[in-house]
Enzyme design. Structure first.
Site, mmCIF file in Angstrom:
data_model
loop_
_atom_site.group_PDB
_atom_site.id
_atom_site.type_symbol
_atom_site.label_atom_id
_atom_site.label_comp_id
_atom_site.label_asym_id
_atom_site.label_seq_id
_atom_site.Cartn_x
_atom_site.Cartn_y
_atom_site.Cartn_z
ATOM 1 N N ASP A 81 0.846 -1.200 0.000
ATOM 2 C CA ASP A 81 0.000 0.000 0.000
ATOM 3 C C ASP A 81 0.876 1.243 0.000
ATOM 4 O O ASP A 81 2.084 1.165 -0.227
ATOM 5 C CB ASP A 81 -0.939 -0.026 1.207
ATOM 6 C CG ASP A 81 -0.170 -0.234 2.521
ATOM 7 O OD1 ASP A 81 1.067 -0.084 2.519
ATOM 8 O OD2 ASP A 81 -0.807 -0.554 3.542
ATOM 9 N N ASP A 466 -0.152 -18.402 -4.960
ATOM 10 C CA ASP A 466 0.362 -17.201 -5.624
ATOM 11 C C ASP A 466 -0.802 -16.444 -6.254
ATOM 12 O O ASP A 466 -1.025 -16.473 -7.459
ATOM 13 C CB ASP A 466 1.390 -17.604 -6.678
ATOM 14 C CG ASP A 466 2.076 -16.397 -7.315
ATOM 15 O OD1 ASP A 466 1.924 -15.285 -6.790
ATOM 16 O OD2 ASP A 466 2.763 -16.586 -8.338
ATOM 17 N N GLU A 475 1.752 -10.479 0.104
ATOM 18 C CA GLU A 475 2.134 -9.076 0.305
ATOM 19 C C GLU A 475 3.499 -8.988 0.984
ATOM 20 O O GLU A 475 3.753 -9.674 1.972
ATOM 21 C CB GLU A 475 1.095 -8.341 1.152
ATOM 22 C CG GLU A 475 1.389 -6.855 1.288
ATOM 23 C CD GLU A 475 0.267 -6.082 1.960
ATOM 24 O OE1 GLU A 475 0.212 -4.845 1.790
ATOM 25 O OE2 GLU A 475 -0.561 -6.706 2.658
#
Length: 635
Positions: A81, A466, A475
């Protein structure tokens, strides 16, 4: 010809040496180190330098802090993010600096000290700007909730860039303490190369420690929007952690006495832990203070330092499965397993810490007596190596969890910038919802390889999916990659490859062509006939759902709606194990964790408890009527 033949011969000789050593050990840790440092360049916020090697990134966040009268440009984005969370960023800098301190010889021989110091400085410059006054620390830029509703490149950010600060009235001893530790450790790392910069770091570190100690409180009570992402379990460990690092940086007995005087009251000699992370520093404190004892510098504090070392030994015994049954859980393939969300960060931190402790014990010719047998320093290093090797591919999946390393690694990394074509390839802006539709859900691999990203990794049974939407496993985070710098350099040093013979070529940053689907100009404001209600309460004690539509657009004669659902605890008690039934859902959903049962969802990993009056937010996108949400069960 006479001048080129010796060069060619030398290059061939170097390559043969590198291949031979890699074949003997199984892994090229120098290459893994180089790629890990590239990850920090991929996470940079701010104005990028001309030396930037990750060329699919561009300038971003250039106005951070300006609306609040402070310059907060720079620093690092946390994970996949674009929020700059202070606590994990500061911990990552402490880990980078510790690696540069303990394994300076190895990093220097691998010709990576320059890149390592720049990785540290990109963060420390930011934190010094974020500390404009002795008792003020800007602890976060960006809002996790709004940021997670959008899937867009950092260069296109349209989400809130509000900044949040700590001060005397809004304390955060954990965040201020960790930042003090990071700057103190960085001061040691920079001292041989730039003494004036080192002194400046130390000045900020001392002020931040005083601020953390004088005005005590949890940072996420002051910066409440951080709570659902990086909840702090306490701040006493960070106070001990900061004092321990300041003692290392200054040799001022005041800081050692602080750690000793508060050893019992702050839990330093009371807590026996099996985790070392951005939230829990006790194992790090215990091993760092054990160094003082092992070096024969305990003096009047020897008895208390022995208690610290006993707890350090507990951590080591638990990791090596020799702790009388009170061990860290390991997967069948041998990976330390602590949490479902991004477990690799706990494995990498533990492995680094054990490698450091191995050196401390070895220098003192010491060993550890565990309930289930003796541990030699080499045993600690061997175990740290087993974790590194698992990361690089020695696991049941034969999968490298370090992106870009080895023949098989994750290609659907949960990372906004990596998953969207770069500005050089796709010049037009990628909108908030457009990013989800066109890039997040596309089955193809990411267009940009984010070299050196350590993904969250497999589950407790060594299974791995995946899948870009599987953020728990795909992440990457700063705090996962930071310990690898020291760990890989140590392991490569053991293998004996010097920096002069390490000629790994820089990775080629591949771009894929953007998809041909018409996706560059969605009409976000288009209204459709007969949309679902824009606001509706659905009663389901003890929670309440506020359902609203935040966006609508049309594509191929179909109208899509972006639905936002707020789950609020209306009772007087905390709610755990909340399971929801979501029916008539035809599109993607973000913000809840799916279960193995169709249509059944639960709260995300970072928010397993819904306290009275608190909220959890999720979003989904689909055409036609809204989904039907109801409560299945709770405790």
């Amino acid at each position: 010809m006479k001048s080129t033949v010796p060069c060619v011969f030398l290059a061939l000789l170097v390559c043969m040496l590198l291949v031979a050593t890699t074949a003997a050990t199984g892994f090229n840790y120098a290459d893994a180190l180089d790629k890990s440092l590239l990850f920090f360049e991929a996470q940079r916020s701010g104005k990028l330098p001309s030396t930037q090697r990750v060329t699919w990134r561009g300038d971003s966040g250039l106005q951070d802090g300006y609306s609040q009268g402070v310059d907060l440009v720079g620093g690092y984005y946390d994970a996949g993010d674009h929020v700059k969370f202070g606590l994990p960023m500061a911990f990552s800098l402490t880990m980078l600096s510790w690696g540069a301190i303990e394994f300076r010889k190895e990093i220097t021989e691998l010709n990576q000290m320059g890149n390592t110091l720049w990785a540290i400085r990109w963060g420390t410059d930011y934190f010094m700007k974020a500390h404009p006054q002795p008792n003020v620390l800007w602890g976060q830029v960006g809002d996790g909730a709004s940021d997670h509703y959008c899937w867009e490149r950092a260069e296109d950010m349209t989400t809130s860039r509000s900044a949040y600060k700590l001060d005397a009235n809004n304390p955060g001893s954990d965040l201020a303490g960790e930042t003090a530790a990071a700057l103190a450790a960085a001061a040691i790392a920079f001292k041989p190369y730039n003494s004036s910069y080192s002194n400046l770091l130390l000045l900020h570190a001392k002020q931040l420690f005083s601020f953390a100690d004088t005005f005590r409180g949890l940072y996420d009570d002051s910066i409440s929007c951080a709570k659902q992402f990086y909840t702090s379990s306490g701040y006493l460990d960070e106070l001990l952690w900061a004092a321990s690092w300041l003692y290392q940086a200054t040799n001022d007995e005041y800081y050692l006495k602080y750690a000793v005087d508060n050893a019992a009251g702050f839990g330093g000699t009371g807590w026996s832990v099996r985790e070392f992370s951005w939230d829990n520093k006790y194992a790090g404190v215990q091993i760092l203070l054990s160094k003082v004892l092992l070096e024969g510098k305990g003096g009047a504090y020897t008895n208390t330092l022995k208690q610290y070392q006993a707890k350090a030994d507990y951590f080591a015994c638990a990791c090596l499965q020799k702790n009388g049954g009170y061990n860290v859980f390991t997967t069948p393939g041998g990976l330390l397993y602590v949490r479902e969300w991004n477990n690799m960060q706990y494995a990498s931190s533990a492995a680094f810490l054990l490698a450091v402790y191995s050196d401390y014990l070895s220098a003192a010719n010491a060993k550890i007596t565990c309930p289930d047998g003796l541990i030699q320093p080499q045993d600690l290093l061997n175990f740290a190596k087993s974790q590194a090797d698992y990361i690089l591919g020695k696991n049941p999946k034969s999968m490298s969890y370090l992106v870009g390393y080895g023949p098989q690694y994750p290609t659907h990394v949960h990372h906004r910038g990596a998953s969207i074509a770069s500005m050089q390839v796709l010049h037009s802006a990628v909108g908030c919802v457009q990013g989800f539709d066109t890039w997040y859900y596309r089955p193809e691999g990411n267009p940009n390889v984010i070299y050196g990203a350590l993904v969250g990794g497999p589950d407790k049974n060594d299974n791995f999916s995946d899948d870009r939407s599987n953020y728990e496993e795909t992440e990457p985070t700063l705090s996962g990659s930071a310990p690898l710098i020291g760990l890989f350099s140590k392991l490569q040093g053991v293998n004996g490859i010097s920096g002069n013979s390490y000629l790994a070529k820089q990775p080629v940053l591949v771009h894929q062509k953007p998809p041909t689907t018409p996706s560059t100009s969605y009409p976000y404001k288009t209204q459709a006939p007969g949309p679902p209600k824009s606001s509706e309460f659905i009663a389901a004690a003890p929670v309440e759902f506020l359902h609203s539509i935040t966006s609508t657009w049309s594509l191929a004669q179909t109208t899509y709606y972006r639905h936002k659902v707020i789950i609020q605890n209306t009772s007087q008690k905390p709610i755990t194990d909340l399971k929801l039934v979501i029916e008539k859902l035809s599109g993607p959903l973000w913000g809840l964790s799916s279960t193995n049962v169709k249509n059944i969802y639960e709260l995300p990993q970072w928010q397993k408890v819904l306290n009275p009056g608190s909220e959890c937010i999720f979003v989904y996108i689909q055409g036609g009527p809204q989904a039907v949400v109801s409560v299945l069960s709770y405790h």
